[in-house]
Design a protein around this motif. Sequence first.
Motif, PDB file in Angstrom:
ATOM      1  N   THR A   1       0.806  -1.222   0.000  1.00 29.58           N
ATOM      2  CA  THR A   1       0.000   0.000   0.000  1.00 29.58           C
ATOM      3  C   THR A   1       0.837   1.269   0.000  1.00 29.58           C
ATOM      4  O   THR A   1       0.307   2.347  -0.050  1.00 29.58           O
TER       5      THR A   1
ATOM      6  N   GLY B   1       4.109   5.496  -7.238  1.00 26.30           N
ATOM      7  CA  GLY B   1       3.570   5.550  -8.577  1.00 26.30           C
ATOM      8  C   GLY B   1       4.642   5.918  -9.585  1.00 26.30           C
ATOM      9  O   GLY B   1       5.493   6.769  -9.347  1.00 26.30           O
TER      10      GLY B   1
ATOM     11  N   GLU C   1      -9.083  11.349  -9.312  1.00 28.55           N
ATOM     12  CA  GLU C   1      -8.101  10.444  -9.905  1.00 28.55           C
ATOM     13  C   GLU C   1      -7.053  11.218 -10.702  1.00 28.55           C
ATOM     14  O   GLU C   1      -5.865  10.887 -10.671  1.00 28.55           O
TER      15      GLU C   1
ATOM     16  N   ASP D   1      -1.853   8.016  -7.440  1.00 31.02           N
ATOM     17  CA  ASP D   1      -3.015   7.351  -8.021  1.00 31.02           C
ATOM     18  C   ASP D   1      -3.050   5.865  -7.693  1.00 31.02           C
ATOM     19  O   ASP D   1      -4.125   5.260  -7.672  1.00 31.02           O
ATOM     20  N   HIS D   2      -1.908   5.249  -7.393  1.00 27.37           N
ATOM     21  CA  HIS D   2      -1.880   3.824  -7.060  1.00 27.37           C
ATOM     22  C   HIS D   2      -2.401   3.565  -5.645  1.00 27.37           C
ATOM     23  O   HIS D   2      -2.615   2.417  -5.267  1.00 27.37           O
TER      24      HIS D   2
ATOM     25  N   ARG E   1      -5.293   5.032  -4.414  1.00 26.64           N
ATOM     26  CA  ARG E   1      -6.625   5.634  -4.399  1.00 26.64           C
ATOM     27  C   ARG E   1      -7.562   5.014  -3.371  1.00 26.64           C
ATOM     28  O   ARG E   1      -8.396   5.705  -2.790  1.00 26.64           O
TER      29      ARG E   1
END
Length: 616
Positions: free
Chosen positions: A326, A330, A474, A483-484, A486
């Motif tokens: 997590t 990105g 986004e 963005d990875h 979200r």
Amino acid sequence: MVLWRTVRAVPGWILALALGLVLLVLPWAGLDFSASRQIQLTLILALVVSGLNLSLGYAGELALGQAAMYASGAYIAGLLSKAGHTDILVQLLVAGLGALAVGVVTGIPGLRLGSWSLAMTSFFLVLLVPDVLAIFPRATGGRNGLSGIQSPTLFGTLLDGTGFYLVISVVAILWFAVLRNIVTSRHGIALRVLKQSPVLAASTGISVFRMKLLAYALGAIPAGLAGALFANLDLYVSPEAFSFTFATTVLSASILGGSASVYGALVGAAVMQFGPNQSSGFQQYALVFTGVFLVVGGVLLTGGLARVCRVLVTRLDRMAQPEVNTVATGTGPAPNIPPYKGATLRIRDVSKAFGGNQALKDVSLEALPGTVTALIGPNGSGKTTLLNMVCGFYRTDSGEITLDGAPLHGLTSDGVARAGVARTFQTPNIPAGVTVLEAVASGRYTGHRTSVLAAVLRTPRFRRVRHEDLREAERMLALVGLDHLRDTEAVSLPLGMRRLLEVARALIDAPGVLLLDEAASGLDEHEVERLASLIRQIRDAGGTVVLVEHNFRLVLALADDIAVLAHGQLITTGPPEAIERDPRVLSEYLGVDPAPTAAHTSTDRMTGAATSGENT
């Protein structure tokens, strides 16, 4: 773990619907009278608790007024019944509206006074209920209670025990569906932002007073509905049913079940109804019981049983998907910012004193569209104070602040935000319980409005605005390289990522002026490069950026104009090449001896003297 992944793939509303269907068919499954009554009382209590959850758990405002709204709904229904209006739908409608009116009338003065005023106002409101009822003994029965209530009907048909059980169940199911739609919508995210920090809410354009009143007033509706159902359950209403003991029972159920949970109200109500209420000595020691449950829920089970379940689900998710990282970085290319119109910010001769401390004196500053204006100075020089004055958190003692010629110094903080000023904070302010995507999307709340009713009914306009919220969020996350992440809970991010998230939230609605308060503090080298690239894009797109920063190298690389504060006064302004050689800057800000040779000191050496921490 395969079974767990299958269960998690089922939408949450499907499980809630299945529970509702089980509840509806219980009368035909051999449910006896005693169990049926306990379930009905649990559902009635859960309705009242859910109203408190909306105010306390989501808006962060403690209030005990639900007991008074519960009483108003019960007496409204009872008086309607005695007048011959026995249809339960009519009673529910009028009781809900009556409770809403009580919530608005009692909430306005309490919220206007601020701080703990609403809690105290609602506390005294509960204590006054028996006295208010005693003033009108002929209508309400006074302290003896209201009797003579007729059996309820539905479309002219008399309801028997099973029929009324179904009415209570359907009302509870429908209300919890309404509540879920509210708290999972953009309004629910706005409430969480407000609970996290009124300052944060105001900085995104949310009116703190109106949003808190909305939550408190909406929470009155289920209390009014519960009162109408309670009056028709026993066909008798007594003032003792709405005492301070009942108010503490509601609070205990909320905290024990989980105040920041849609279904925590149902869990807490079930525990309180099937637990202490089964004791013959409960009435005598009611406050003791509720006090114990308050301690258990508030101290031993922080967040209530709902949080315990969330922690368990999170652990099972990690076990089912151990490979998920997590906090990965990105790597995709960042999108470009489309051109937009920045605004001209002008600060003229602004002064501010706190008692005997002169924080700012005759400070003037101008930030133009398509430029980056940096504001630097030593700790305590007044940089953050100036930003707070621009944002409306502090009032100017003298001077003026305008945005494209329109005055800002007379607006409220949320009004300044709606006028087009967005900012980040020294300490990232991220609401709990929302994802990274939702946290960024919250920046569009006031700029693109939809009503609460539209959120409840999921109208086409609501769906369109929600889709735009998520699409823009986004895009902003891609700009800052997050963005990875979200779907990650926002508060779990490291400090540097939370700072970038704040920048994305501030930028999402294309503000006329973007105020960045030490946005680079805590960022690693890669993140600083990403931030610098983003600031250049904002400038090149036509935006106006005011940068408060201690990273002197970053300031010299980005700023078109630099203003230097020291001891609350503006000592100089100019382009970077002039500021880095100014003797006063070398002395006041960088702590370098302003000897002739100091003017030729390298920028790398000077940046070592600029450290973080703005305290004013």
